[in-house]
Write a protein that holds these residues in place. Sequence first.
Motif, short mmCIF file in Angstrom:
data_model
loop_
_atom_site.label_atom_id
_atom_site.label_comp_id
_atom_site.label_asym_id
_atom_site.label_seq_id
_atom_site.Cartn_x
_atom_site.Cartn_y
_atom_site.Cartn_z
N ALA A 72 0.83 -1.20 0.00
CA ALA A 72 0.00 0.00 0.00
C ALA A 72 0.86 1.25 0.00
CB ALA A 72 -0.92 -0.01 1.22
N GLY A 74 3.88 1.60 -1.29
CA GLY A 74 4.87 1.70 -2.37
C GLY A 74 6.28 1.39 -1.92
N ASP A 100 3.48 -6.45 -6.88
CA ASP A 100 3.46 -5.00 -7.11
C ASP A 100 2.96 -4.67 -8.52
OD1 ASP A 100 3.95 -2.55 -5.78
OD2 ASP A 100 5.78 -2.25 -6.95
N THR A 104 -3.98 -3.22 -8.16
CA THR A 104 -4.53 -1.99 -8.74
C THR A 104 -4.55 -0.88 -7.68
OG1 THR A 104 -6.77 -2.51 -8.02
CG2 THR A 104 -6.04 -3.44 -10.15
N PRO A 105 -4.80 0.35 -8.10
CA PRO A 105 -4.97 1.42 -7.10
C PRO A 105 -6.08 1.10 -6.10
CG PRO A 105 -4.62 2.37 -9.27
CD PRO A 105 -4.75 0.88 -9.48
N ARG A 108 -4.68 -1.23 -3.54
CA ARG A 108 -3.78 -0.51 -2.61
C ARG A 108 -4.59 0.31 -1.61
NH1 ARG A 108 1.49 -1.22 -4.85
NH2 ARG A 108 1.38 -1.15 -7.11
N ALA A 109 -5.68 0.91 -2.06
CA ALA A 109 -6.51 1.70 -1.15
C ALA A 109 -7.14 0.81 -0.09
CB ALA A 109 -7.59 2.44 -1.95
#
Length: 283
Positions: A72, A74, A100, A104-105, A108-109
């Motif tokens: 999350a 990075g 990684d 998807t975004p 990660r959210a």
Amino acid sequence: MDAPLLCFGGPYSNRQALEALLAEAARLGISPARMLCTGDVVAYCAEPAATLDLMIAAGIPTVMGNCEESLAGGAADCGCGFEAGTACDLLARGWFAHADRQVTPAHRAWMAALPRRIDVTLAGRRLAAIHGGATSINRFLFASAPDAVFAAEIAGTGAEGVIAGHCGLPFTRLVEGRLWHNAGAIGMPAHDATPRAWFSLLTPSPEGIRLEHRALAYDHAAAARAMRDAGLAEGYAAALETGLWPSEDVLPPAERARRGQPLAPPPLFWPSQDGHSLPRTMT
Ligand SMILES: [Fe+2]
């Protein structure tokens, strides 16, 4: 909570194992809301995105693992705390880059929003679900750790008992009347020379909580094949089939000595506070 709680850790991007666990929970009549995951949804195996999709769709309460924290945020690696240059470190570089690339975004959210602790009251007992240790998300706490270590970690949470993950091996310890419970992992076997994964059932009653480690059979051959198809390093793919980890870097001597011995953890009963039965209304 007054009904059984199904605990598990480490889906580790193993879609086949998570699907098998969800099917087993349905067979047992346990809804996702009564399941608890101690983190590391994404790690060694082939299908990080599909595994995340399953977890998100199921809505299982989940504690953030170091893998979620790293992905999350990075980070450059999994944050397991492996020493540089060890086999664990080198293998982790491969699967972390694979994960990684896939997440998807939105994944990660979801990972970023996971709580670092979930509090559960079961049979009147206050339990804290965490990933590694009370203050360190990536502390490895194995069954062979001294009583004083568990006592300090439990005290650090302020709870009466802890449900933890991270180390990947199932065990339950009672220390001075307090509980440390690790359900093990569903995404990787337990270094016991069987391909079985592990979860647990915590069943409350007026007298206390019964803690039961259960083995999970799943299509490990398909999970290993998916890893090879994805071009991941052979070590963990072979582990899904042999039941033996590719490295013992993180294991204490006692756990290394038990390598390849099939696990049969006995059920354990944790009595209600002070040994007295709780009124049924309090369970
Ligand atoms: Fe972890």
